[in-house]
Scaffold this active site. Structure first.
Site, short mmCIF file in Angstrom:
data_model
loop_
_atom_site.label_atom_id
_atom_site.label_comp_id
_atom_site.label_asym_id
_atom_site.label_seq_id
_atom_site.Cartn_x
_atom_site.Cartn_y
_atom_site.Cartn_z
N LYS A 17 0.77 -1.32 0.07
CA LYS A 17 -0.16 0.05 0.08
C LYS A 17 0.84 1.12 0.01
CE LYS A 17 -2.16 -1.13 3.81
NZ LYS A 17 -1.31 -2.44 4.21
N ARG A 92 -10.05 0.58 8.07
CA ARG A 92 -9.48 -1.02 8.53
C ARG A 92 -10.62 -1.48 9.51
NH1 ARG A 92 -3.67 -0.02 8.60
NH2 ARG A 92 -2.96 -2.02 9.63
N ARG A 131 11.69 -5.68 5.07
CA ARG A 131 11.43 -4.29 4.98
C ARG A 131 12.35 -3.48 5.67
NH1 ARG A 131 5.69 -2.10 5.49
NH2 ARG A 131 5.59 -2.98 7.59
N ARG A 162 10.72 -1.45 11.25
CA ARG A 162 9.84 -1.42 12.22
C ARG A 162 9.63 -2.18 13.29
NH1 ARG A 162 4.82 0.10 8.41
NH2 ARG A 162 3.57 -1.28 9.93
N ARG A 173 -0.67 -8.94 13.38
CA ARG A 173 -1.23 -7.98 12.45
C ARG A 173 -2.14 -8.76 11.58
NH1 ARG A 173 4.00 -5.34 10.63
NH2 ARG A 173 2.83 -4.32 9.30
P1 AP5 Z 1 4.96 -1.54 1.99
O1 AP5 Z 1 4.44 -0.81 0.52
O2 AP5 Z 1 5.43 -1.21 3.06
O3 AP5 Z 1 3.45 -2.34 2.58
P2 AP5 Z 1 2.05 -1.85 3.12
O4 AP5 Z 1 0.76 -2.48 2.37
O5 AP5 Z 1 2.27 -0.34 3.33
O6 AP5 Z 1 2.44 -2.50 4.44
P3 AP5 Z 1 2.30 -1.99 5.92
O7 AP5 Z 1 3.08 -2.96 6.67
O8 AP5 Z 1 2.85 -0.60 6.01
O9 AP5 Z 1 0.87 -2.19 6.33
P4 AP5 Z 1 -0.01 -2.34 7.68
O10 AP5 Z 1 -1.32 -2.00 7.19
O11 AP5 Z 1 0.19 -3.51 8.40
O12 AP5 Z 1 0.60 -0.94 8.44
P5 AP5 Z 1 0.37 0.47 8.70
O13 AP5 Z 1 1.44 1.38 8.81
O14 AP5 Z 1 -0.60 0.75 7.89
O15 AP5 Z 1 5.49 -3.03 1.30
C1 AP5 Z 1 5.93 -3.99 2.18
C2 AP5 Z 1 7.48 -4.36 1.68
O16 AP5 Z 1 7.30 -5.10 0.60
C3 AP5 Z 1 8.43 -3.26 1.39
O17 AP5 Z 1 9.82 -3.65 2.04
C4 AP5 Z 1 8.49 -3.00 -0.07
O18 AP5 Z 1 9.92 -2.67 -0.43
C5 AP5 Z 1 7.98 -4.41 -0.60
N1 AP5 Z 1 7.25 -4.41 -1.74
C6 AP5 Z 1 6.20 -3.83 -2.03
N2 AP5 Z 1 5.74 -3.84 -3.15
C7 AP5 Z 1 6.43 -5.09 -3.76
C8 AP5 Z 1 6.33 -5.90 -4.83
N3 AP5 Z 1 5.30 -5.49 -5.82
N4 AP5 Z 1 7.33 -7.00 -4.83
C9 AP5 Z 1 8.00 -7.18 -3.90
N5 AP5 Z 1 8.29 -6.50 -2.78
C10 AP5 Z 1 7.33 -5.40 -2.59
O19 AP5 Z 1 -0.20 0.35 10.43
C11 AP5 Z 1 0.73 0.08 11.53
C12 AP5 Z 1 -0.05 -0.10 12.77
O20 AP5 Z 1 -0.55 1.33 13.05
C13 AP5 Z 1 -1.38 -0.93 12.54
O21 AP5 Z 1 -0.94 -2.43 12.96
C14 AP5 Z 1 -2.15 -0.35 13.98
O22 AP5 Z 1 -1.57 -0.65 14.98
C15 AP5 Z 1 -2.01 1.23 13.69
N6 AP5 Z 1 -3.00 1.57 12.56
C16 AP5 Z 1 -2.63 2.22 11.33
N7 AP5 Z 1 -3.91 2.52 10.81
C17 AP5 Z 1 -5.11 2.06 11.59
C18 AP5 Z 1 -6.10 2.22 11.54
N8 AP5 Z 1 -7.03 2.86 10.33
N9 AP5 Z 1 -7.14 1.69 12.61
C19 AP5 Z 1 -6.38 1.24 13.77
N10 AP5 Z 1 -5.07 1.12 13.82
C20 AP5 Z 1 -4.25 1.62 12.91
MG MG Z 2 2.35 0.91 4.88
#
Ligand code: AP5
Ligand code: MG
Length: 217
Positions: A17, A92, A131, A162, A173
């Site tokens: 994402k 989410r 990552r 992270r 997660r």
């Molecule tokens: P990346 O682009 O970082 O993936 P992502 O989908 O953004 O993954 P996240 O881990 O950020 O998602 P998340 O939803 O768990 O975390 P968030 O920060 O939102 O890519 C991942 C890796 O793959 C990278 O190394 C990249 O280089 C590689 N990659 C990308 N595309 C690729 C491809 N095509 N091929 C190969 N490799 C590839 O949330 C974190 C925490 O915050 C949550 O757990 C929660 O505690 C809190 N939080 C956030 N939002 C909310 C909400 N709405 N409600 C409640 N709590 C929340």
């Molecule tokens: Mg992300």
């Protein structure tokens, strides 16, 4: 492409994402609102919000809706109405999705598309364990060979892992995603907004699929 387009990037942890949102932002010139990045910013600054969110994030649980919804809706509703946006990581829970719908309705600017980046669990685990994030620009990237000296490919900043990419937190997660976030897919499918984007291909190929999906009515 229309720079007033309003998008949700949806998908499991590690689906890409953040990676895709950054590319779309650069291409379309529209704001990228990432709930995770916002929480991590508050964690680093040690704000009250950061302190409230810290334990949830560390354990891989969702920050409660009564905290999250207000913060993100403030960001979204604070944008000039003619501007589009890319939401990443929000909504989410079904309650978050409903709150977003209601809030956008008050400004007559509904979500145009929800892009579901679909990646199987095995691949998610692989991606999250390798990552690293840039301390400077927050860009996610894959660190090869565990190379300690590797720097951000975009800005040369220092890379860090992270805390919630530890194996136990990743497991949690993914479970939370299945239990609390997957129902949001149905919410958007019923509204006719959902577009499936197969996410296992190169970053460029996934970006092209997204651009193709945006061109379709
Ligand atoms: P990346 O682009 O970082 O993936 P992502 O989908 O953004 O993954 P996240 O881990 O950020 O998602 P998340 O939803 O768990 O975390 P968030 O920060 O939102 O890519 C991942 C890796 O793959 C990278 O190394 C990249 O280089 C590689 N990659 C990308 N595309 C690729 C491809 N095509 N091929 C190969 N490799 C590839 O949330 C974190 C925490 O915050 C949550 O757990 C929660 O505690 C809190 N939080 C956030 N939002 C909310 C909400 N709405 N409600 C409640 N709590 C929340
Ligand atoms: Mg992300």
């Amino acid at each position: 492409m229309d720079s007033s387009i309003r998008l949700v990037l949806f998908g499991p942890p590690g689906a890409g994402k953040g990676t895709q949102a950054q590319l779309l932002k650069d291409r379309l010139g529209i704001p990228h609102i990432s709930s995770g990045d916002l929480f991590r910013y508050h964690l680093r600054q040690g704000t009250e919000l950061g302190q409230r969110a810290a334990e949830y994030i560390k354990q891989g649980r969702l920050v409660p809706d009564d905290v999250t919804i207000g913060i993100i809706l403030d960001e979204v509703l604070g944008l000039p109405v003619e501007k589009g946006f890319i939401l990443d990581g929000f909504p989410r829970t079904t309650d978050q999705a409903k709150a977003l719908e209601d809030a956008l309705e008050t400004q007559s600017r509904p979500i145009d598309k929800v892009l579901f980046i679909n990646v199987p669990e095995e691949e998610l685990l692989k991606r999250l364990s390798s990552r690293y994030i840039c301390r400077n620009c927050q860009a996610p990237q894959t660190k090869v060979n565990g190379g300690e000296a590797a720097r951000c490919s975009k800005c040369g900043g220092e890379l860090y892992q992270r805390e919630d990419d530890r194996p136990e937190a990743v497991k949690q997660r993914i479970q939370v995603y299945r239990d609390e976030t997957l129902p949001v897919l149905e919410f958007y499918r019923k509204l006719g907004l959902l577009v499936d984007v197969p996410g296992v291909s190169s970053v460029e190929c996934v970006q092209q699929r997204i651009l193709d999906a945006l061109r379709q009515d």
